[in-house]
Motif scaffolding. Structure first.
Motif, short mmCIF file in Angstrom:
data_model
loop_
_atom_site.label_atom_id
_atom_site.label_comp_id
_atom_site.label_asym_id
_atom_site.label_seq_id
_atom_site.Cartn_x
_atom_site.Cartn_y
_atom_site.Cartn_z
N LYS A 1 0.84 -1.22 0.00
CA LYS A 1 0.00 0.00 0.00
C LYS A 1 0.86 1.25 0.00
CE LYS A 1 -4.42 -1.48 1.57
NZ LYS A 1 -4.62 -2.59 2.48
N PRO A 2 1.46 1.59 -1.14
CA PRO A 2 2.27 2.81 -1.18
C PRO A 2 1.39 4.04 -0.94
CG PRO A 2 1.96 1.93 -3.39
CD PRO A 2 1.37 0.93 -2.45
N SER A 3 2.03 5.15 -0.50
CA SER A 3 1.24 6.25 0.05
C SER A 3 0.91 7.38 -0.93
CB SER A 3 2.00 6.83 1.24
OG SER A 3 3.25 7.31 0.77
N GLY A 4 1.37 7.30 -2.21
CA GLY A 4 1.07 8.39 -3.15
C GLY A 4 -0.38 8.37 -3.64
N ALA A 5 -0.79 9.48 -4.28
CA ALA A 5 -2.17 9.55 -4.80
C ALA A 5 -2.35 8.53 -5.93
CB ALA A 5 -2.41 10.95 -5.33
N PRO A 6 -3.48 7.81 -5.97
CA PRO A 6 -3.67 6.82 -7.04
C PRO A 6 -3.82 7.49 -8.42
CG PRO A 6 -5.50 6.76 -5.47
CD PRO A 6 -4.61 7.87 -5.04
N VAL A 7 -3.39 6.78 -9.47
CA VAL A 7 -3.67 7.26 -10.83
C VAL A 7 -4.58 6.24 -11.51
CG1 VAL A 7 -1.54 8.59 -11.21
CG2 VAL A 7 -1.57 6.18 -11.81
N GLU A 8 -5.42 6.78 -12.40
CA GLU A 8 -6.32 5.93 -13.18
C GLU A 8 -5.64 5.62 -14.50
OE1 GLU A 8 -10.83 7.49 -12.49
OE2 GLU A 8 -9.75 8.12 -14.27
N THR A 9 -5.74 4.39 -14.96
CA THR A 9 -5.24 4.13 -16.31
C THR A 9 -6.41 3.72 -17.19
OG1 THR A 9 -3.74 2.83 -17.68
CG2 THR A 9 -4.45 1.80 -15.62
N ARG A 10 -6.42 4.23 -18.43
CA ARG A 10 -7.57 4.02 -19.32
C ARG A 10 -7.18 3.24 -20.57
NH1 ARG A 10 -12.04 7.28 -18.23
NH2 ARG A 10 -11.63 8.58 -16.40
N ASP A 11 -8.14 2.56 -21.12
CA ASP A 11 -8.00 1.89 -22.41
C ASP A 11 -8.21 2.96 -23.48
OD1 ASP A 11 -8.45 0.56 -24.77
OD2 ASP A 11 -9.86 -0.91 -23.94
N PRO A 12 -7.16 3.33 -24.24
CA PRO A 12 -7.32 4.43 -25.21
C PRO A 12 -8.28 4.07 -26.36
CG PRO A 12 -5.17 3.39 -25.45
CD PRO A 12 -5.80 2.77 -24.25
N SER A 13 -8.60 2.78 -26.51
CA SER A 13 -9.52 2.40 -27.59
C SER A 13 -10.98 2.60 -27.19
CB SER A 13 -9.32 0.92 -27.95
OG SER A 13 -7.99 0.70 -28.35
N THR A 14 -11.25 2.71 -25.87
CA THR A 14 -12.64 2.91 -25.44
C THR A 14 -12.79 4.09 -24.49
OG1 THR A 14 -12.32 1.47 -23.53
CG2 THR A 14 -13.10 0.41 -25.55
N GLY A 15 -11.69 4.51 -23.89
CA GLY A 15 -11.75 5.58 -22.87
C GLY A 15 -12.13 5.05 -21.50
N GLU A 16 -12.35 3.72 -21.40
CA GLU A 16 -12.79 3.18 -20.11
C GLU A 16 -11.62 2.94 -19.16
OE1 GLU A 16 -15.07 -0.16 -21.36
OE2 GLU A 16 -16.62 1.16 -22.18
N VAL A 17 -11.93 3.06 -17.85
CA VAL A 17 -10.88 2.87 -16.84
C VAL A 17 -10.51 1.38 -16.79
CG1 VAL A 17 -10.36 2.98 -14.37
CG2 VAL A 17 -11.62 4.85 -15.47
N LEU A 18 -9.19 1.12 -16.83
CA LEU A 18 -8.72 -0.27 -16.72
C LEU A 18 -8.44 -0.63 -15.27
CD1 LEU A 18 -6.20 -0.44 -19.71
CD2 LEU A 18 -8.38 -1.65 -19.53
N ALA A 19 -7.77 0.28 -14.55
CA ALA A 19 -7.40 0.00 -13.16
C ALA A 19 -6.97 1.29 -12.47
CB ALA A 19 -6.25 -1.01 -13.12
N HIS A 20 -6.85 1.20 -11.16
CA HIS A 20 -6.31 2.31 -10.36
C HIS A 20 -4.95 1.85 -9.85
CE1 HIS A 20 -10.33 4.07 -10.39
NE2 HIS A 20 -10.72 2.82 -10.30
N VAL A 21 -3.96 2.70 -10.02
CA VAL A 21 -2.61 2.28 -9.61
C VAL A 21 -2.17 3.14 -8.44
CG1 VAL A 21 -0.21 2.13 -10.38
CG2 VAL A 21 -2.06 1.41 -11.91
N LEU A 22 -1.72 2.46 -7.39
CA LEU A 22 -1.26 3.17 -6.19
C LEU A 22 0.19 3.60 -6.43
CD1 LEU A 22 -2.72 0.65 -3.59
CD2 LEU A 22 -3.78 2.72 -4.53
#
Ligand code: NAD
Length: 521
Positions: free
Chosen positions: A40-61
């Motif tokens: 559980k690293p302490s930085g702000a999470p980033v969202e990663t998206r599928d550029p072919s649909t714009g949908e969120v793939l996962a949240h990365v800590l």
């Protein structure tokens, strides 16, 4: 996309993620050091998206300040041991890494297509580059040669030798999320350095997968703790790496603006850098060129990777005699390019990486028109589907338009007509960047002039080969605002080591260099 197609793709996406123990929509750690991921690293999470649909793939800590410091501390501790491992044994670890990437080539290629948006064939090529550089690095591990120089003094020996440097901080761009950092780490590891990698936060899942492959291969070996990962925003995690005095070398790949920032930060602590920055590459087609060959090279150079390569052909310089015909054929070739899902085998062009990249494409085209450029082909954002798809654009520009000097990181090609080879070289060299360049000709005299000191001023100068798609055997890099760094093959390894010049006196006299006399009793 129809509901049926969408659910089909959804299943495929889940399967691609599962290959690396990732789950759609879940949170996952983007920080690893000391041989394992930090839960559980302490930085702000980033969202990663599928550029072919714009949908969120996962949240990365992401990494917080403490984790950045710990990652460097662990890499430094690992360095103190790793530098003592004989170089050929370090090469053996890199050989196994190459095997690891061979085994996971298809899984990783599909993840690249998913998160980065490049087509499968190019994604496979990207992994092949890592395999190739690992092979090269294994051989290099037995060839970290110094040299002996004739001493001017009797009974003296003068030698140069190379030592490991320390912790190498690798900052990488989204567009080559595996190959370009790989050029650095494969060579740095055989040189005896250890790694802290800060990848682009636009492609975090790919770097997590790479880190997992590295952990799987190195577990229980001498290389177990040599590779750390800190995902996070450039302004936070990247800056922490730049400021840390324990990081001996920064290998930074990205825009010219990033290069300015890295240079300023490292100047404060006299740190070393290998800078691989933006390109603004031109292909010149002369009247005597093999036009069929030139056409294929220009089409790949402009449309490949949706115009998101550092080596993408951004300027097409045509000699007037063939200009109209060549342009007609290029436009016809563009019409055959299937734009769509990069995971689909018939697709030749996938999406741009983000909605911001689509904005840059729109703004770039608007500014080109404002400065007098004329749109000849493409130019539309494909709004009939999700994701970040655009058409590749061709614009007629003049060499005096200020925007021709900028790298717009999207598939926009400026076409400029010239009368002679000399004028073409002048146009090629008249931009701040100096990465890649190509000349298409059947004239030996023209080719040799192009490669001479009065020819191309770029780090890569090709003849009858396009601007993109370099092999790893040569040193890769550019001049001027592209940063001057060199990576990959040839003698690029020297950038990852420190040189030591040693003078040894095996006699009983003390002659001074340059015949200086200093008689003291
Ligand atoms: P970018 O400059 O936006 O980001 C590159 C990396 O720098 C990312 O990891 C980012 O997080 C990090 N970063 C940003 N600000 C930072 C800061 N203040 N301190 C430390 N790190 C920071 O580039 P991008 O959009 O990811 O990639 C496209 C660019 O990269 C293009 O200009 C392309 O030409 C260039 N590129 C060059 C080469 C080459 O070999 N010359 C290869 C690939 C890409």
């Amino acid at each position: 996309m129809s509901t049926e197609l969408a659910s089909d793709r959804g299943l495929r996406v889940e399967e691609i993620l599962r290959a690396f123990d990732l789950r759609l929509g879940s949170s996952t750690s983007g920080v690893a050091y000391g041989g394992s991921f930090i839960a559980k690293p302490s930085g702000a999470p980033v969202e990663t998206r599928d550029p072919s649909t714009g949908e969120v793939l996962a949240h990365v800590l992401t990494a917080g300040e403490d984790e950045c410091k710990r990652a460097v501390a662990e890499a430094h501790k690992a360095f103190l041991e790793w530098r003592l491992v004989p170089a050929p044994h370090r090469g053996e670890v890199v050989r196994r890494l190459g095997e690891g990437f061979r085994e996971r080539k298809e899984d990783l290629a599909r993840l690249i297509s998913l998160e980065n948006g490049k087509i499968l064939s190019e994604a496979r090529g990207e992994i092949q580059e890592v395999i190739d550089i690992c092979d090269l690095a294994v051989g290099q591990s037995r060839q970290l040669f110094g040299r002996e120089i004739a001493s001017e003094r009797r009974d003296h020996r003068l030698v140069e030798q190379w030592h490991p440097l320390g912790v190498v901080g690798i900052i990488s761009a989204f567009n080559f999320p595996v190959a370009v950092p790989g050029w650095g780490w494969a060579i740095a590891l055989v040189c005896g350095d250890t790694i802290v990698w800060k990848p682009s936060s636009l492609t975090p899942l790919i770097s997590i997968a790479v880190q997992k492959i590295i952990h799987d291969v190195t577990a229980g070996t001498e290389g177990e703790r040599v590779f750390g990962l800190i995902i996070g925003r450039g302004g936070a995690v990247g800056e922490a790496l730049l400021a840390d005095e324990r990081v001996a070398l920064i290998q930074a790949t990205g825009s010219c603006a990033l290069g300015d920032r890295v240079s300023a930060a490292l100047a404060k602590r006299s740190g070393r850098a290998i800078l691989e920055l933006g390109g603004n590459n031109a292909a010149i087609v002369l009247d005597d060129a093999d036009l069929k060959l030139a056409l294929r090279a220009v089409a790949f150079g402009t449309v490949g990777t949706a115009g998101q390569r550092c080596t993408t052909t951004r300027r097409l310089i045509l000699q007037r005699g063939i200009a109209a015909g060549f342009l007609d054929q290029l436009q016809a070739a563009y019409r055959t390019v299937h734009i769509g899902d990069p995971l689909d085998d018939k697709t030749l062009m996938g999406p741009l990486i983000s909605s911001e990249a689509v904005d840059d494409y729109r703004k770039g085209l608007a500014e080109i028109k404002r400065q007098g450029g004329k749109l000849l082909a493409g130019g539309a954002v494909l709004e009939d589907r999700g994701g970040y798809f655009v058409e590749p654009a061709i614009v007629r520009s003049t060499k005096d338009m200020p925007i021709v000097r900028d790298e717009i990181f999207a598939p926009i090609l400026h076409v400029i007509e010239v009368d002679s080879l000399e004028e073409a070289i002048e146009v090629n060299n008249a931009v701040p960047q100096g990465l890649s360049s190509s000349l298409f000709t059947t004239s030996l005299a023209a080719a040799e002039k192009w490669l001479s000191a009065v020819g191309s001023d770029c780090g890569l100068a090709n003849v009858n080969v396009g601007t993109s798609g370099a092999e790893i055997g040569g040193a890769f890099g550019g001049e001027k605002a592209t940063g001057g760094g060199r990576q990959a093959g040839s003698d690029a390894w020297k950038g990852y080591m420190r040189r030591q010049t040693c003078t040894i006196n095996y006699g009983h006299e003390l002659p001074l260099a340059q015949g200086v006399s200093f008689p003291v009793d």
